[in-house]
Design an enzyme around this catalytic site. Sequence first.
Site, PDB file in Angstrom:
ATOM      1  N   LYS A  98      81.185  91.182  51.240  1.00  0.00           N
ATOM      2  CA  LYS A  98      80.725  91.125  49.858  1.00  0.00           C
ATOM      3  C   LYS A  98      79.895  89.853  49.615  1.00  0.00           C
ATOM      4  O   LYS A  98      79.865  88.957  50.463  1.00  0.00           O
ATOM      5  CB  LYS A  98      81.950  91.208  48.934  1.00  0.00           C
TER       6      LYS A  98
ATOM      7  N   TYR B 229      81.808 102.706  44.107  1.00  0.00           N
ATOM      8  CA  TYR B 229      83.098 102.427  43.458  1.00  0.00           C
ATOM      9  C   TYR B 229      83.440 103.451  42.375  1.00  0.00           C
ATOM     10  O   TYR B 229      84.167 103.147  41.442  1.00  0.00           O
ATOM     11  CB  TYR B 229      83.088 101.010  42.870  1.00  0.00           C
TER      12      TYR B 229
ATOM     13  N   ASN C 178      87.291  88.959  46.592  1.00  0.00           N
ATOM     14  CA  ASN C 178      88.113  89.178  47.796  1.00  0.00           C
ATOM     15  C   ASN C 178      87.305  89.465  49.066  1.00  0.00           C
ATOM     16  O   ASN C 178      87.831  89.994  50.043  1.00  0.00           O
ATOM     17  CB  ASN C 178      89.197  90.229  47.525  1.00  0.00           C
TER      18      ASN C 178
ATOM     19  N   HIS D 129      85.109  94.600  51.916  1.00  0.00           N
ATOM     20  CA  HIS D 129      85.516  95.981  51.642  1.00  0.00           C
ATOM     21  C   HIS D 129      85.719  96.696  52.969  1.00  0.00           C
ATOM     22  O   HIS D 129      84.969  96.476  53.913  1.00  0.00           O
ATOM     23  CB  HIS D 129      84.417  96.724  50.865  1.00  0.00           C
TER      24      HIS D 129
ATOM     25  N   GLU E 228      81.422 106.847  52.460  1.00  0.00           N
ATOM     26  CA  GLU E 228      80.787 105.532  52.319  1.00  0.00           C
ATOM     27  C   GLU E 228      79.712 105.307  53.387  1.00  0.00           C
ATOM     28  O   GLU E 228      78.656 104.732  53.103  1.00  0.00           O
ATOM     29  CB  GLU E 228      81.867 104.446  52.378  1.00  0.00           C
TER      30      GLU E 228
END
Length: 151
Positions: free
Chosen positions: A10, A50, A113, A116, A127
């Site tokens: 990310k 998402y 965080n 992913h 994905e």
Amino acid sequence: MMEKSFVMLKPDAVKRRLAGRIIARFEDRGLKIVAFKMLQIPEDLAMEHYQEHREKPFFRDLVDYITSAPVIAMVIEGKDCISLIRKMVGATNPAEADLGTIRGDFALETGRNIIHASDSPESAEREIKLFFDESEICSYEMPDREMIYEE
Ligand code: GDP
Ligand code: MG
């Protein structure tokens, strides 16, 4: 069973210059990177990726976060690697993630965080298709394959 997982570093991982150390963990484990690109995610792709969270109160913040700077998107291949990579990534909330996991070692908060990873074969397939053309997924042999896999 040989599986492919979608893994994405990310924006915070990229901006904090953690990419090399995180990628090294997957390589060290014996997993194979078969697709790789850096991109700044457009808003529509972020919302599609998402979509399961679109009704959640954090959805707007999540889309803003994931589109704020470039990410590194990868397809990683290995035996049963979807659940294995989730274990290596650790709990969604880094404050609760085990030490030794990526989130447990490099992050502090759920909204930052750093990584992913697909949570099931169905999400991996969805994905990977969202981020990569078939032609961008590479196929090659690891010369040390027999040192990693028994069969
Ligand atoms: P993951 O599969 O472990 O990444 O977790 P989820 O699928 O539950 O959530 C997707 C992503 O949304 C997480 O990785 C976080 O970046 C973000 N997220 C989840 N829950 C929260 C929350 O309560 N607050 C914020 N700010 N972000 C969240
Ligand atoms: Mg998830």
